[in-house]
Design a protein around this motif. Structure first.
Motif, short mmCIF file in Angstrom:
data_model
loop_
_atom_site.label_atom_id
_atom_site.label_comp_id
_atom_site.label_asym_id
_atom_site.label_seq_id
_atom_site.Cartn_x
_atom_site.Cartn_y
_atom_site.Cartn_z
N GLN A 20 0.82 -1.22 0.00
CA GLN A 20 0.00 0.00 0.00
C GLN A 20 0.85 1.27 0.00
O GLN A 20 0.46 2.29 -0.55
CB GLN A 20 -0.97 -0.02 1.18
CG GLN A 20 -2.00 -1.12 1.04
CD GLN A 20 -3.32 -0.81 1.70
OE1 GLN A 20 -3.57 0.28 2.20
NE2 GLN A 20 -4.21 -1.79 1.68
N ARG A 56 -11.81 1.94 -6.99
CA ARG A 56 -11.81 3.36 -6.61
C ARG A 56 -12.46 4.20 -7.70
O ARG A 56 -13.13 5.17 -7.42
CB ARG A 56 -10.37 3.88 -6.38
CG ARG A 56 -9.60 3.19 -5.30
CD ARG A 56 -10.26 3.24 -3.97
NE ARG A 56 -10.16 4.52 -3.30
CZ ARG A 56 -10.90 4.85 -2.23
NH1 ARG A 56 -11.80 4.01 -1.76
NH2 ARG A 56 -10.75 6.01 -1.66
N LYS A 59 -16.13 3.74 -7.49
CA LYS A 59 -16.68 4.45 -6.31
C LYS A 59 -16.67 5.97 -6.51
O LYS A 59 -17.14 6.71 -5.64
CB LYS A 59 -15.81 4.14 -5.08
CG LYS A 59 -16.32 3.02 -4.19
CD LYS A 59 -15.47 3.01 -2.92
CE LYS A 59 -15.99 2.15 -1.82
NZ LYS A 59 -15.14 2.20 -0.63
N SER A 123 8.20 -0.30 12.55
CA SER A 123 7.16 0.15 13.46
C SER A 123 7.72 0.62 14.80
O SER A 123 7.06 1.35 15.53
CB SER A 123 6.19 -0.99 13.74
OG SER A 123 5.60 -1.43 12.56
N HIS A 144 7.52 6.22 9.03
CA HIS A 144 6.64 5.16 9.51
C HIS A 144 5.18 5.41 9.15
O HIS A 144 4.55 6.35 9.64
CB HIS A 144 6.81 5.03 11.04
CG HIS A 144 5.92 3.99 11.62
ND1 HIS A 144 5.21 4.17 12.78
CD2 HIS A 144 5.61 2.73 11.19
CE1 HIS A 144 4.51 3.08 13.04
NE2 HIS A 144 4.73 2.20 12.09
N ASN A 147 -1.29 1.26 9.03
CA ASN A 147 -2.05 0.28 8.27
C ASN A 147 -3.57 0.57 8.34
O ASN A 147 -4.07 0.72 9.46
CB ASN A 147 -1.75 -1.10 8.91
CG ASN A 147 -2.17 -2.25 8.04
OD1 ASN A 147 -2.75 -2.07 6.98
ND2 ASN A 147 -1.89 -3.46 8.51
#
Ligand code: CAA
Length: 288
Positions: A20, A56, A59, A123, A144, A147
């Motif tokens: 992502q 997407r 939508k 993380s 960082h 999610n």
């Protein structure tokens, strides 16, 4: 280097976070090469991009042109050399194991152009534990994401003592270009801001469940209904991965030898059973 000079981004790791992050960067107009040692993960990441973008568009959240551009900007390869060889900026989102990250950063230092910035999406691990594996510590920092990275707006940028102000600023500029809210921390601390706060919540939630005070489901209902969190701590663990929670806990425990850092009995049990959450279709909850 200025943000205008950043043309190509390499994302290392096509897992929960990497796929992502890579797509976010591609949608922001960067050429992105996403690399992983696992062909299966790369195929899954590519499949995700190919289904997510049309969704997407239907939508009404993206134009067809933006979706086409995003897809044409992203490529997937198992070769680290191919992905990182001409990258201006690298975001490492590999497994949360310090030795793996140190080896990767040493390789990246050899492979990437000398001016390239090397950021870790770790993380918890501060970049000073990794930067000395390279000969360019001034160009190493934390970046960082949260999610799901396509949705969550915050990105923590941590400027370690070795990180130059130019690197920190450029990383903040990259956050902005990606439509994220960057927060710059000028002092390193294990877990940064959000994961320290989240860890305190999870620690207490797991303690209550381990003591039999309430079930994970009951604790999730309490947290969502009383605190307004979109997910309770156990559903969130399923979402981010119980394996990740286990590895992070073990890594930290090995370093501190502090029993409170050890993964809780509940996490150890789920990890041993291979019930790692959504990715294995079973964790604290069952998934289709
Ligand atoms: N990937 C990409 N997009 C997703 C998604 C996913 N897995 N899940 C949901 N979305 C998108 C949907 O497309 C939808 O977008 P639009 O509104 O633009 O159409 C939006 O998110 C809302 O989705 P839904 O209505 O289907 O579902 P929801 O309202 O329940 O939201 C959620 C889903 C965004 C995941 C929400 O439950 C949430 O915010 N959960 C908490 C997440 C969280 O706490 N993240 C931080 C974890 S800690 C961490 O990340 C630390 C670390 O170091 C790893």
């Amino acid at each position: 280097m200025r943000i205008e000079d950043v043309k190509k981004i390499c994302v290392i790791g096509a897992g929960n976070m990497g796929h992502q992050i890579a797509l976010s960067a591609a949608l922001a107009g960067f050429k992105v090469s996403c690399t992983d040692i696992s062909l299966q993960m790369l195929e899954k990441a590519e499949e995700f991009a190919r289904t997510y973008l049309p969704e997407r568009v239907s939508k009404g959240k993206l134009t067809q042109q933006m979706a086409d551009q995003g897809l044409s900007n992203i490529s997937f390869t198992q070769s680290l050399e191919e992905a990182a060889g001409d990258a201006d900026f690298v975001i490492e989102a590999a497994v949360e194991m310090i030795n793996v990250k140190r080896k990767l950063f040493a390789d990246l230092d050899r492979i990437t152009p000398p001016q390239a910035i090397l950021a870790t999406n770790s993380s918890f691990i501060v970049s000073s534990k990794i930067a000395d594996a390279t000969k360019r510590p001034d160009k190493v920092c934390n970046m960082h994401f949260f999610n799901p990275a396509l949705v969550m707006k915050l990105v923590e940028v941590v400027q370690g003592p070795h990180t130059s102000t130019e690197t920190a600023q450029l990383t903040m500029d990259l956050c902005e270009k990606m439509g994220k809210n960057g927060v710059l921390l000028k002092k390193e601390i294990y877990g940064f801001l959000v994961n320290r706060i989240l860890a305190a919540l999870h620690h207490e939630a797991q303690f209550l469940a381990d003591m039999g005070i309430a079930t994970p489901e009951e604790i999730d209902v309490a947290v969502t209904n009383a605190l307004g969190h979109p997910m309770g701590p156990f559903r969130l663990l399923d979402f981010t991965g119980i394996d990740l929670a286990y590895y992070i806990g073990m890594e930290r425990y090995q370093e501190t030898q502090d029993l409170k850092d050890k993964p809780s009995p509940l996490i150890v049990e789920k990890f041993a059973k291979g019930e790692w959450g959504r990715k294995t279709k079973k964790g604290f909850y069952a998934y289709e």
